[in-house]
Design a protein around this motif. Sequence first.
Motif, PDB file in Angstrom:
ATOM      1  N   ASP A   4      49.959   8.104  57.457  1.00  0.00           N
ATOM      2  CA  ASP A   4      48.541   8.443  57.382  1.00  0.00           C
ATOM      3  C   ASP A   4      48.046   9.076  58.681  1.00  0.00           C
ATOM      4  O   ASP A   4      48.324   8.626  59.751  1.00  0.00           O
ATOM      5  CB  ASP A   4      47.684   7.205  57.156  1.00  0.00           C
ATOM      6  CG  ASP A   4      47.746   6.707  55.740  1.00  0.00           C
ATOM      7  OD1 ASP A   4      48.262   7.431  54.909  1.00  0.00           O
ATOM      8  OD2 ASP A   4      47.280   5.604  55.502  1.00  0.00           O
ATOM      9  N   TRP A 144      45.558  18.982  53.873  1.00  0.00           N
ATOM     10  CA  TRP A 144      46.164  17.664  53.700  1.00  0.00           C
ATOM     11  C   TRP A 144      46.097  17.250  52.244  1.00  0.00           C
ATOM     12  O   TRP A 144      45.041  17.284  51.617  1.00  0.00           O
ATOM     13  CB  TRP A 144      45.453  16.621  54.553  1.00  0.00           C
ATOM     14  CG  TRP A 144      45.934  15.217  54.321  1.00  0.00           C
ATOM     15  CD1 TRP A 144      47.153  14.707  54.619  1.00  0.00           C
ATOM     16  CD2 TRP A 144      45.188  14.137  53.718  1.00  0.00           C
ATOM     17  NE1 TRP A 144      47.228  13.379  54.260  1.00  0.00           N
ATOM     18  CE2 TRP A 144      46.029  13.006  53.710  1.00  0.00           C
ATOM     19  CE3 TRP A 144      43.897  14.036  53.205  1.00  0.00           C
ATOM     20  CZ2 TRP A 144      45.617  11.781  53.187  1.00  0.00           C
ATOM     21  CZ3 TRP A 144      43.485  12.815  52.691  1.00  0.00           C
ATOM     22  CH2 TRP A 144      44.341  11.695  52.689  1.00  0.00           C
ATOM     23  N   THR A 145      47.256  16.857  51.703  1.00  0.00           N
ATOM     24  CA  THR A 145      47.322  16.365  50.327  1.00  0.00           C
ATOM     25  C   THR A 145      47.926  14.966  50.342  1.00  0.00           C
ATOM     26  O   THR A 145      49.086  14.802  50.726  1.00  0.00           O
ATOM     27  CB  THR A 145      48.174  17.289  49.443  1.00  0.00           C
ATOM     28  OG1 THR A 145      47.642  18.618  49.500  1.00  0.00           O
ATOM     29  CG2 THR A 145      48.186  16.806  47.999  1.00  0.00           C
ATOM     30  N   PRO A 146      47.176  13.958  49.950  1.00  0.00           N
ATOM     31  CA  PRO A 146      47.736  12.597  49.971  1.00  0.00           C
ATOM     32  C   PRO A 146      48.836  12.449  48.931  1.00  0.00           C
ATOM     33  O   PRO A 146      48.687  12.921  47.797  1.00  0.00           O
ATOM     34  CB  PRO A 146      46.532  11.720  49.636  1.00  0.00           C
ATOM     35  CG  PRO A 146      45.610  12.613  48.868  1.00  0.00           C
ATOM     36  CD  PRO A 146      45.785  13.976  49.450  1.00  0.00           C
ATOM     37  N   MET A 150      50.156   6.982  48.281  1.00  0.00           N
ATOM     38  CA  MET A 150      48.932   6.641  48.990  1.00  0.00           C
ATOM     39  C   MET A 150      47.768   6.493  48.023  1.00  0.00           C
ATOM     40  O   MET A 150      46.931   5.591  48.166  1.00  0.00           O
ATOM     41  CB  MET A 150      48.592   7.700  50.046  1.00  0.00           C
ATOM     42  CG  MET A 150      47.267   7.420  50.755  1.00  0.00           C
ATOM     43  SD  MET A 150      46.827   8.693  51.936  1.00  0.00           S
ATOM     44  CE  MET A 150      48.029   8.338  53.201  1.00  0.00           C
ATOM     45  N   ILE A 151      47.701   7.365  47.052  1.00  0.00           N
ATOM     46  CA  ILE A 151      46.606   7.296  46.083  1.00  0.00           C
ATOM     47  C   ILE A 151      46.646   5.975  45.321  1.00  0.00           C
ATOM     48  O   ILE A 151      45.606   5.384  45.007  1.00  0.00           O
ATOM     49  CB  ILE A 151      46.661   8.494  45.123  1.00  0.00           C
ATOM     50  CG1 ILE A 151      46.364   9.794  45.903  1.00  0.00           C
ATOM     51  CG2 ILE A 151      45.673   8.334  43.973  1.00  0.00           C
ATOM     52  CD1 ILE A 151      46.516  11.058  45.085  1.00  0.00           C
ATOM     53  N   ALA A 157      41.443   8.105  47.905  1.00  0.00           N
ATOM     54  CA  ALA A 157      42.077   9.348  48.337  1.00  0.00           C
ATOM     55  C   ALA A 157      42.312  10.314  47.187  1.00  0.00           C
ATOM     56  O   ALA A 157      42.651  11.478  47.400  1.00  0.00           O
ATOM     57  CB  ALA A 157      43.407   9.041  49.026  1.00  0.00           C
TER      58      ALA A 157
END
Length: 233
Positions: A4, A144-146, A150-151, A157
């Motif tokens: 992150d 930035w692409t999570p 992470m989602i 996010a």
Amino acid sequence: MMWDNRNAGIGESDASGLRRALLNRRAFLGGTAAGFGALGLAGCSGTDALLLAEARQNYGPMPDEKFAIPAVDISKVDPKYYRRVVQYESKEAPGTIIIDPGKFYVYRIEGDGTATRYGANVGRDGFLWHGDAYVGRKSEWATWTPPKEMIKRQPEAAKYARGMPGGLDNPLGARTLHLYQNGAYTLYTIYASSEPDTIGSGITSGCVGLLSQDMIHLYSRTPVKTKVVVLPA
């Protein structure tokens, strides 16, 4: 991503005030010398004064960037994490980046037993990784692409699932070094952080953050294919 996610020096009047204070023992001991209030150096040694002056220069504003970068509030950074050239013996070739998450430092090997050392934030418990990698790609003000993982952990996010444009609020910041192994992107990065109070802490999901001014300094000296060694925490 899986990890992150001021150029203001001392003015001539401040410097002369500092010199006068150092020569005036009574004023020095009383902390009342001219110039000390402005610098916040009452009771500090000459070395401390020089360190602070250098930090103010290294971490000044960068108004010419695509998105103007403000000066770092260096009062929020432990001085041991200021950028410095230090003695550092290593068998690695000059240019190699060594990440020491246990000490919250990133080193760039300079050769002759020295390295440029940067303070960093690193992965929190459960997200620490170590091993060898290399810089497979570099980007400035990256989107930035999570990742999906992470989602799942942080549903908020999801609104950036199609990408968050570059900018001061973007987790990747002004510069990013993307780490690869065997031709594959690891999802780990060294990125630019605009949050000085995070330096010296474990807060990310594996990525390593440097202050924006430090990251731009490292980025400019790091070509693609540079070896990166991540030490065990």
